[in-house]
Design an enzyme around this catalytic site. Structure first.
Site, short mmCIF file in Angstrom:
data_model
loop_
_atom_site.label_atom_id
_atom_site.label_comp_id
_atom_site.label_asym_id
_atom_site.label_seq_id
_atom_site.Cartn_x
_atom_site.Cartn_y
_atom_site.Cartn_z
N THR A 65 39.44 1.84 28.81
CA THR A 65 39.52 2.95 29.75
C THR A 65 39.89 4.25 29.02
O THR A 65 39.32 5.31 29.27
CB THR A 65 40.57 2.65 30.84
OG1 THR A 65 40.18 1.43 31.47
CG2 THR A 65 40.66 3.74 31.87
N SER A 85 35.00 -2.71 19.43
CA SER A 85 34.70 -4.03 18.91
C SER A 85 34.48 -5.00 20.06
O SER A 85 35.40 -5.25 20.86
CB SER A 85 35.86 -4.49 18.02
OG SER A 85 35.87 -5.88 17.93
N LYS A 106 42.69 4.09 48.07
CA LYS A 106 44.12 3.75 48.03
C LYS A 106 44.93 4.90 48.63
O LYS A 106 44.82 6.04 48.18
CB LYS A 106 44.51 3.50 46.56
CG LYS A 106 46.01 3.33 46.37
CD LYS A 106 46.35 3.04 44.92
CE LYS A 106 47.85 3.10 44.70
NZ LYS A 106 48.24 2.99 43.29
N GLU A 143 53.79 2.01 39.48
CA GLU A 143 53.34 3.18 40.22
C GLU A 143 51.98 3.65 39.69
O GLU A 143 51.62 4.81 39.86
CB GLU A 143 54.37 4.31 40.14
CG GLU A 143 55.63 4.06 40.98
CD GLU A 143 55.43 4.36 42.48
OE1 GLU A 143 54.36 4.85 42.87
OE2 GLU A 143 56.37 4.07 43.26
C1 LIG Z 1 49.36 -5.90 33.03
C2 LIG Z 1 48.81 -4.52 33.08
C3 LIG Z 1 48.43 -3.95 34.30
C4 LIG Z 1 47.97 -2.64 34.37
N1 LIG Z 1 47.66 -2.06 35.57
C5 LIG Z 1 47.38 -0.74 35.63
C6 LIG Z 1 47.13 -0.08 36.86
O1 LIG Z 1 47.08 -0.69 37.92
N2 LIG Z 1 46.89 1.24 36.84
C7 LIG Z 1 46.88 1.96 35.68
O2 LIG Z 1 46.74 3.17 35.72
N3 LIG Z 1 47.04 1.34 34.50
C8 LIG Z 1 47.31 0.03 34.44
N4 LIG Z 1 47.48 -0.58 33.24
C9 LIG Z 1 47.24 0.18 32.01
C10 LIG Z 1 45.74 0.24 31.74
O3 LIG Z 1 45.21 -1.05 31.70
C11 LIG Z 1 45.48 0.94 30.44
O4 LIG Z 1 46.14 2.16 30.42
C12 LIG Z 1 44.01 1.21 30.27
O5 LIG Z 1 43.26 0.06 30.48
C13 LIG Z 1 43.73 1.77 28.91
O6 LIG Z 1 43.72 0.80 27.94
P1 LIG Z 1 43.23 1.22 26.51
O7 LIG Z 1 41.86 1.75 26.62
O8 LIG Z 1 44.27 2.08 25.90
O9 LIG Z 1 43.26 -0.15 25.70
P2 LIG Z 1 42.26 -1.41 25.71
O10 LIG Z 1 41.66 -1.66 27.03
O11 LIG Z 1 43.03 -2.53 25.07
O12 LIG Z 1 41.07 -0.97 24.75
C14 LIG Z 1 41.24 -0.98 23.36
C15 LIG Z 1 39.90 -0.76 22.71
O13 LIG Z 1 40.08 -0.68 21.30
C16 LIG Z 1 39.15 -1.52 20.66
N5 LIG Z 1 39.72 -1.96 19.40
C17 LIG Z 1 40.94 -2.49 19.17
N6 LIG Z 1 41.06 -2.83 17.88
C18 LIG Z 1 39.91 -2.46 17.28
C19 LIG Z 1 39.42 -2.56 15.95
N7 LIG Z 1 40.14 -3.10 14.97
N8 LIG Z 1 38.19 -2.10 15.70
C20 LIG Z 1 37.42 -1.56 16.69
N9 LIG Z 1 37.82 -1.46 17.96
C21 LIG Z 1 39.06 -1.92 18.24
C22 LIG Z 1 38.93 -2.64 21.64
O14 LIG Z 1 37.71 -3.31 21.37
C23 LIG Z 1 38.89 -1.87 22.96
O15 LIG Z 1 37.60 -1.33 23.13
C24 LIG Z 1 47.87 -1.90 33.17
C25 LIG Z 1 48.18 -2.49 31.94
C26 LIG Z 1 48.65 -3.79 31.89
C27 LIG Z 1 48.99 -4.40 30.56
#
Ligand SMILES: Cc1cc2nc3c(=O)[nH]c(=O)nc-3n(C[C@H](O)[C@H](O)[C@H](O)COP(=O)(O)OP(=O)(O)OC[C@H]3O[C@@H](n4cnc5c(N)ncnc54)[C@H](O)[C@@H]3O)c2cc1C
Length: 503
Positions: free
Chosen positions: A15, A40, A79, A343
């Site tokens: 995201t 990845s 929501k 939240e």
């Molecule tokens: C239990 C839980 C519930 C949640 N519920 C909510 C909610 O209801 N509302 C809300 O606002 N937020 C919520 N969140 C937070 C939300 O999920 C995250 O803020 C959001 O999904 C962003 O995640 P991200 O993109 O930072 O990480 P990720 O989704 O983990 O993406 C990481 C990316 O990096 C890539 N990557 C990692 N390592 C490498 C590598 N070595 N080489 C190449 N690519 C790599 C992966 O492939 C992936 O594409 C929740 C989180 C958790 C843990």
């Protein structure tokens, strides 16, 4: 003469990565600067994060999204707030509803009049003076429209959506605007020996990709901000002791509710997020107070319908990076820190980091004063949200488990103590200028969690009690009538943004 950034590299396609890519590609022309995103397939995304807060509409406006298309393509629902069950005490529930509560009268906030009447036991529940609260309870929804003075002009709402579909939706958007996507695993980064700035990342395939500015969206692992730059992390587990979550989708039983539900258990809480094709569920808990097995079975025993997958365990450490922006690397999303989704603030934190990045967009000299100010503002935002979350755990009557006894009696940050004490005295709530949650959000949660002010705004006494009672009743009736007029949430979706059925 200043030299502009020519290459931005986003590492991570969850995201955070795709929101960042979408926003940057909307405002930056490819002739000014190239934007590449590496993700990845082997590692995948965290796959949760499905509830939002109303401010996401500003992000949607920036992208000029067609909201119906966005809801349809993400199996989304609307929501109006969050219902908290069993948080204050077992069997108790209240709603933190979005938007207004009543209507201010003679330059004093409505809620002070309500407080006086509630203290005299001559007022209804606070939620009955909020259109979002009443519509939630009755399963109704519509978007606001120009209805003059009616509360129908002012309905605040957010979305629930499928996190995987949201990333896909934003990926399409970004690629159409020139973002280059690469699939591959980053295995190392190269640093300039003099400045310590990141110069390039190396993929498993051996390929090297260089850039001027690196945005770390790699999730909890913080591949660049921590892996390469060793930025450090502030751990807030002593205030927010939950450190694990089991997540599982289940079948929809009945119509989707227009709100998120959060049900407290004995060592954490369970979320319930209704989507069009399923319900998202998760049990957030503290491994210091409950085993993983017990937490998993509590989740499975408290689903509305049949689970649609095996539960997945996610581990996290609540807190934040010591610096969000370090040298030529900015962490956005889980790589920057994490606070549990009580939240629904994480996606908002991604959005506000992107907004802040636009304000502090660097050139190749990476002005340290700008970076420091960015970090100061981000610290402030994280800390204010942290305090709001702590409030839910600390202000409770629950004494039925070690977990609740710990939370109820733990010491809390000074700023939060002051906020609670001020409210207890005279119902006043002061909001720092850029604080995310409004005074009404603080009111709903403080009151909902059982904190009772002894006083109220003195100017309320200008109005005779019978007159206040009459006006409160009139506000309540207008809201009730307005909600009569609204379609059900399911009808609204069916007529405007029904997604394709997934079997
Ligand atoms: C239990 C839980 C519930 C949640 N519920 C909510 C909610 O209801 N509302 C809300 O606002 N937020 C919520 N969140 C937070 C939300 O999920 C995250 O803020 C959001 O999904 C962003 O995640 P991200 O993109 O930072 O990480 P990720 O989704 O983990 O993406 C990481 C990316 O990096 C890539 N990557 C990692 N390592 C490498 C590598 N070595 N080489 C190449 N690519 C790599 C992966 O492939 C992936 O594409 C929740 C989180 C958790 C843990």
């Amino acid at each position: 003469m200043q030299e502009n950034i020519k290459k931005i590299l986003i590492v991570g396609g969850g995201t955070a990565g795709w929101m960042t890519a979408a926003a940057l590609s909307k405002v930056i022309d490819q002739t000014y600067c190239s934007i590449t995103l590496i993700e990845s397939d082997d590692i995948g995304t965290v796959g949760v994060g499905e509830a939002t807060i109303p401010i996401i509409q500003i992000f949607n406006k920036l992208l000029e999204l067609d909201e119906d298309e966005f809801v349809r393509k993400t199996q989304g629902t609307f929501k109006l707030g969050i219902e908290f069950v069993n948080w204050t005490r077992l069997g108790h529930r209240y709603i933190h509803a979005f938007g207004d509560v009543g209507k201010d009268m003679d330059a004093v906030q409505f809620y002070h009049y309500w407080l006086k009447m509630a203290q005299m036991e001559r007022a209804e529940d606070l939620g009955l003076y909020s259109i979002a609260g009443v519509a939630s309870a009755r399963g109704k929804f519509m978007r606001p429209f120009d209805a003059g003075n009616s509360p129908l002009s002012n309905i605040a709402y957010a979305f629930h959506f499928d996190a995987g579909l949201y990333a896909k939706f934003l990926r399409e958007f970004s690629e159409q605007r020139g973002v280059q996507r690469m699939e591959g695993k980053v295995v190392a980064s190269e640093l300039d020996p003099d400045t310590g700035f990141i110069t390039a990342v190396r993929l498993e395939s051996g390929k090297t990709i260089d850039a001027d500015f690196f945005i770390d969206c790699s999730g909890f692992r913080g591949l660049l901000i921590e892996g390469a730059l060793k930025t450090g992390y502030d751990d807030w587990t002593h205030w927010l002791p939950c450190d694990r979550a089991w997540a599982v989708p289940c079948e929809n039983m009945g119509e989707p509710l227009p709100y998120t539900r959060s049900t407290a258990h004995s060592a954490g809480w369970q979320w319930r997020i209704p989507l069009q094709h399923r319900v998202g569920n998760g049990h957030v808990f503290s491994s210091n107070f409950m085993s993983e097995d017990e937490a998993r079975s509590i989740l499975l025993n408290n689903l509305d319908g049949r689970p649609l997958a095996e539960p997945r365990l996610l581990k996290f450490v609540t807190g934040k990076r010591k610096k969000f922006w370090n040298k030529n690397c900015l962490a956005i999303g889980l790589s920057s820190g994490f606070m549990e989704p009580l939240e629904s603030t994480s996606i908002h934190l991604i959005q506000s980091s992107i907004g802040r990045l636009m304000s502090f967009f660097p050139n190749k000299s990476f002005d340290q004063e700008d970076i420091d100010e960015f970090n100061r503002q981000a610290d402030f935002e994280f800390e204010k949200i942290r305090d709001f979350l702590i409030l839910h755990y600390h202000a409770t009557e629950r004494d039925d488990s070690d977990f609740w006894n710990y939370c109820r009696t733990m010491s809390i940050p000074e700023a939060l103590t002051q906020k609670i004490e001020q409210f207890k005295k005279n119902g006043r709530i002061f909001r720092n200028s850029n604080e995310m949650f409004s005074d009404l959000s603080w009111l709903e949660v403080m009151y909902g969690q059982g904190i009772r002010p002894q006083g109220y705004h003195p100017l309320v006494d200008r109005m005779p009690v019978d007159e206040i009672e009459k006006r409160l009743e009139s506000v309540r009736r207008v809201i009730e009538k307005s909600v009569d007029f609204m379609p059900t949430h399911a009808q609204f979706i069916a007529e405007n943004c029904q997604a394709k059925k997934i079997y």
